[in-house]
Design an enzyme around this catalytic site. Structure first.
Site, PDB file in Angstrom:
ATOM      1  N   GLY A 102      53.022 -15.257  14.641  1.00 22.81           N
ATOM      2  CA  GLY A 102      53.672 -16.074  13.622  1.00 22.81           C
ATOM      3  C   GLY A 102      54.918 -15.523  12.981  1.00 22.81           C
ATOM      4  O   GLY A 102      55.552 -16.229  12.187  1.00 22.81           O
ATOM      5  N   GLY A 121      54.495 -14.025  19.630  1.00 21.90           N
ATOM      6  CA  GLY A 121      55.061 -14.742  20.764  1.00 21.90           C
ATOM      7  C   GLY A 121      56.539 -14.993  20.498  1.00 21.90           C
ATOM      8  O   GLY A 121      57.423 -14.364  21.076  1.00 21.90           O
ATOM      9  N   ARG A 122      56.782 -15.889  19.539  1.00 25.80           N
ATOM     10  CA  ARG A 122      58.161 -16.263  19.200  1.00 25.80           C
ATOM     11  C   ARG A 122      59.027 -15.047  18.870  1.00 25.80           C
ATOM     12  O   ARG A 122      60.162 -14.939  19.336  1.00 25.80           O
ATOM     13  CB  ARG A 122      58.110 -17.192  17.974  1.00 25.80           C
ATOM     14  CG  ARG A 122      59.419 -17.864  17.650  1.00 25.80           C
ATOM     15  CD  ARG A 122      59.298 -18.654  16.338  1.00 25.80           C
ATOM     16  NE  ARG A 122      58.165 -19.541  16.319  1.00 25.80           N
ATOM     17  CZ  ARG A 122      58.160 -20.780  16.806  1.00 25.80           C
ATOM     18  NH1 ARG A 122      59.261 -21.279  17.320  1.00 25.80           N
ATOM     19  NH2 ARG A 122      57.074 -21.517  16.762  1.00 25.80           N
ATOM     20  N   ARG A 157      61.587 -28.651  21.947  1.00 19.28           N
ATOM     21  CA  ARG A 157      61.478 -28.363  20.510  1.00 19.28           C
ATOM     22  C   ARG A 157      62.331 -29.275  19.612  1.00 19.28           C
ATOM     23  O   ARG A 157      61.831 -29.733  18.580  1.00 19.28           O
ATOM     24  CB  ARG A 157      61.769 -26.891  20.220  1.00 19.28           C
ATOM     25  CG  ARG A 157      60.777 -25.940  20.924  1.00 19.28           C
ATOM     26  CD  ARG A 157      60.964 -24.480  20.509  1.00 19.28           C
ATOM     27  NE  ARG A 157      60.575 -24.269  19.138  1.00 19.28           N
ATOM     28  CZ  ARG A 157      61.390 -24.128  18.116  1.00 19.28           C
ATOM     29  NH1 ARG A 157      62.697 -24.140  18.299  1.00 19.28           N
ATOM     30  NH2 ARG A 157      60.926 -23.967  16.910  1.00 19.28           N
ATOM     31  N   TYR A 203      59.811 -31.207  17.185  1.00 20.61           N
ATOM     32  CA  TYR A 203      59.737 -30.727  15.798  1.00 20.61           C
ATOM     33  C   TYR A 203      61.023 -30.965  15.021  1.00 20.61           C
ATOM     34  O   TYR A 203      61.164 -30.445  13.921  1.00 20.61           O
ATOM     35  CB  TYR A 203      59.515 -29.211  15.749  1.00 20.61           C
ATOM     36  CG  TYR A 203      58.405 -28.615  16.544  1.00 20.61           C
ATOM     37  CD1 TYR A 203      57.083 -29.050  16.403  1.00 20.61           C
ATOM     38  CD2 TYR A 203      58.649 -27.550  17.407  1.00 20.61           C
ATOM     39  CE1 TYR A 203      56.063 -28.446  17.107  1.00 20.61           C
ATOM     40  CE2 TYR A 203      57.630 -26.935  18.112  1.00 20.61           C
ATOM     41  CZ  TYR A 203      56.336 -27.390  17.959  1.00 20.61           C
ATOM     42  OH  TYR A 203      55.339 -26.774  18.643  1.00 20.61           O
ATOM     43  N   CYS A 225      65.374 -41.004  29.459  1.00 14.92           N
ATOM     44  CA  CYS A 225      65.404 -42.330  28.851  1.00 14.92           C
ATOM     45  C   CYS A 225      64.548 -42.406  27.599  1.00 14.92           C
ATOM     46  O   CYS A 225      63.497 -43.053  27.579  1.00 14.92           O
ATOM     47  CB  CYS A 225      64.945 -43.363  29.866  1.00 14.92           C
ATOM     48  SG  CYS A 225      65.961 -43.288  31.329  1.00 14.92           S
ATOM     49  N   GLU A 226      64.968 -41.690  26.574  1.00  9.20           N
ATOM     50  CA  GLU A 226      64.310 -41.693  25.270  1.00  9.20           C
ATOM     51  C   GLU A 226      65.396 -41.449  24.230  1.00  9.20           C
ATOM     52  O   GLU A 226      66.233 -40.558  24.416  1.00  9.20           O
ATOM     53  CB  GLU A 226      63.317 -40.522  25.142  1.00  9.20           C
ATOM     54  CG  GLU A 226      62.140 -40.524  26.085  1.00  9.20           C
ATOM     55  CD  GLU A 226      61.026 -41.488  25.683  1.00  9.20           C
ATOM     56  OE1 GLU A 226      61.033 -41.971  24.531  1.00  9.20           O
ATOM     57  OE2 GLU A 226      60.177 -41.740  26.539  1.00  9.20           O
ATOM     58  N   TYR A 259      58.683 -20.950  23.702  1.00  8.54           N
ATOM     59  CA  TYR A 259      58.329 -22.373  23.637  1.00  8.54           C
ATOM     60  C   TYR A 259      59.457 -23.242  24.202  1.00  8.54           C
ATOM     61  O   TYR A 259      59.706 -24.350  23.718  1.00  8.54           O
ATOM     62  CB  TYR A 259      57.947 -22.782  22.202  1.00  8.54           C
ATOM     63  CG  TYR A 259      56.874 -21.891  21.632  1.00  8.54           C
ATOM     64  CD1 TYR A 259      55.559 -21.991  22.096  1.00  8.54           C
ATOM     65  CD2 TYR A 259      57.161 -20.900  20.690  1.00  8.54           C
ATOM     66  CE1 TYR A 259      54.568 -21.148  21.615  1.00  8.54           C
ATOM     67  CE2 TYR A 259      56.172 -20.055  20.200  1.00  8.54           C
ATOM     68  CZ  TYR A 259      54.878 -20.187  20.662  1.00  8.54           C
ATOM     69  OH  TYR A 259      53.911 -19.351  20.199  1.00  8.54           O
TER      70      TYR A 259
HETATM   71  C1  LIG Z   1      50.511 -19.596  19.088  1.00  7.56           C
HETATM   72  C2  LIG Z   1      49.667 -18.448  18.690  1.00  7.56           C
HETATM   73  C3  LIG Z   1      50.230 -17.170  18.555  1.00  7.56           C
HETATM   74  C4  LIG Z   1      51.697 -16.896  18.681  1.00  7.56           C
HETATM   75  O1  LIG Z   1      52.423 -17.458  17.653  1.00  7.56           O
HETATM   76  P1  LIG Z   1      53.962 -17.080  17.448  1.00  7.56           P
HETATM   77  O2  LIG Z   1      54.383 -17.877  16.295  1.00  7.56           O
HETATM   78  O3  LIG Z   1      54.666 -17.447  18.694  1.00  7.56           O
HETATM   79  O4  LIG Z   1      54.023 -15.614  17.195  1.00  7.56           O
HETATM   80  C5  LIG Z   1      49.377 -16.125  18.254  1.00  7.56           C
HETATM   81  N1  LIG Z   1      48.049 -16.319  18.100  1.00  7.56           N
HETATM   82  C6  LIG Z   1      47.487 -17.538  18.222  1.00  7.56           C
HETATM   83  C7  LIG Z   1      46.017 -17.680  18.055  1.00  7.56           C
HETATM   84  C8  LIG Z   1      48.270 -18.637  18.525  1.00  7.56           C
HETATM   85  O5  LIG Z   1      47.705 -19.848  18.613  1.00  7.56           O
END
Ligand SMILES: *Cc1c(COP(=O)(O)O)cnc(C)c1O
Length: 406
Positions: A226, A262-263, A299, A303, A328-329, A357
């Site tokens: 996150g 991740g992000r 994205r 979002y 086509c959207e 993502y």
């Molecule tokens: C999506 C997710 C992550 C990664 O989130 P990021 O915002 O990309 O860091 C980590 N743990 C869980 C359980 C997730 O669902």
């Protein structure tokens, strides 16, 4: 990324994803260093970018993998992530997925409900195994992010309440086939404030202490992912402050900190490159139509997410334009009111912060092949995913017998 995009476009064509693997290394090291002095494991959230070369690069640095399907577990194993560094999370796991995860003997299965715990226990009995589990707690904290990527409120589908979690730990502790060694929370994505994380951490650490008091020893404290990144000019969280905030909440606990970024790892390690097809004006609205679309990078459509867009080597007075794809959207756009110079056929646009993502959310909508992916490491380029062909797309239909229609 200091590289010649024009040359790469000549070599690989567009639409194209480009990843800076040196930046991935830097992000990983920065986070790992932030937790130095503590036992920690960075388990990369595979869903943000699941290319095998990306996972392998991180595995070589020592990263683990946070997976949300057995497909992702298989990718992690195939890319060389050690099984004792793999976590399997997700709100709905199939029996066959649980079975395979147990057979592969990965580090942890993250549970998201009591019903799921019973399923895992049943399958562990069947296999004569003990399942190492962790429980995803929903601390009911507002992460102050986009509602679609908020996950830590009771109104979200993820995890269980503190009370339910406690009941589950007590049950698991008594079971011969469950070994409750971890605790997990993940309150949302693109977090740019520390306070919600600190609060969630405190709530979960208190639960760990109360479990310890009744003889249930938690070894892994999984803080989820996150950490937010800069897409535009937002202020976000420095890894050092992030680590400090978490460590301050787990004082006195002898515990390994698991994180699942991740992000943070991938967003600004990647760009999406697309070519201009045409310009047009409807009334007084300027459109730049490009060969990349919502099926490549969802994205913005999903979002209303902002990605900075720039023209490569193009001068001239800038005016606002919507950058749109051929799908086509009406919702098919990569950017709105983007300040861009006059553009013509074959000019190149770079869509920034597209490494997370991006490709993983791509689809074949409008029978468009998925983009190619290229890694840049130490100034050299490597193709890490071929451009998808029409044949790739129809293969699973062609293999079916449709002679009954003739
Ligand atoms: C999506 C997710 C992550 C990664 O989130 P990021 O915002 O990309 O860091 C980590 N743990 C869980 C359980 C997730 O669902």
């Amino acid at each position: 990324m200091s590289l010649d995009i024009t040359t790469l476009v000549k070599k690989y064509d567009t639409p194209l994803y480009l990843y800076d693997f040196n930046n991935i290394t830097n992000r990983y090291e920065e986070l790992k260093d932030a937790f130095s002095g503590k036992k920690s494991l960075v388990a990369y959230a595979v869903k943000s970018n699941s290319n095998l070369a990306v996972i392998r690069h991180l595995a070589n640095l020592g990263a683990g993998a946070d997976c949300v399907s057995i497909g992702e577990v298989r990718r992690a194993l195939k890319a060389g992530v050690k099984k004792y560094r793999i976590i399997f999370s997700g709100v709905g796991k199939r029996d066959s997925e649980i079975r395979e995860a147990l057979q592969e003997d990965i580090l942890l299965i993250n549970l998201e409900s009591e019903a799921e715990m019973k399923r895992v226990e049943m399958i562990a009995v069947e296999l004569g195994k003990e399942a190492r589990i962790s429980i995803r707690v929903n601390p009911n904290v507002d992460p102050k992010t986009h509602p679609y990527i908020s996950t830590g409120l009771h109104e979200n589908k993820f995890g269980v309440s503190i009370d339910t979690a406690k009941r589950m730990y007590i049950y698991a502790k008594k079971s011969e086939h469950l070994n409750p060694v971890g605790i997990h929370f993940h309150i949302g994505s693109q977090l740019t404030e520390l306070a919600p994380i600190t609060e969630a951490c405190g709530i979960v650490a208190d639960l760990v202490r109360s479990l310890e008091a009744i003889g249930i020893e938690i070894k892994f404290f999984d803080i989820g992912g996150g950490i937010g990144v800069v897409y535009d000019d937002e202020k976000t969280i420095a890894p050092a402050d992030y680590a400090k905030a978490i460590i301050s909440q787990i004082k006195g606990l002898d515990i390994t900190i698991l994180s699942e970024p991740g992000r943070y790892m991938m967003a600004n390690s990647g760009i999406f490159v697309t070519s201009v097809l045409y310009e047009k004006v409807n009334g007084d609205k300027r459109f730049v139509i490009v060969d990349g679309a919502m099926n490549d990078l969802l994205r913005p459509s999903l979002y209303n997410a902002y990605h900075k867009i720039e023209a490569v080597q193009k001068e001239g007075e800038k005016t606002p334009a919507d950058v749109v794809g051929p799908v086509c959207e009406s919702g098919d756009f990569l950017g709105k009111n983007v300040e861009l110079p006059p553009l013509s056929h074959h000019d190149i646009l770079v869509v920034h912060s597209a490494g997370a993502y991006g490709f993983t959310m791509s689809s074949n909508y409008n029978t468009r092949g998925r983009a190619a992916e290229v890694a840049i490491l130490d100034g050299k380029d490597y193709l890490i995913r071929e451009r998808e062909t029409f044949e790739d797309q129809v293969r699973l239909e062609e293999s079916c017998d449709i002679s009954w229609q003739e």
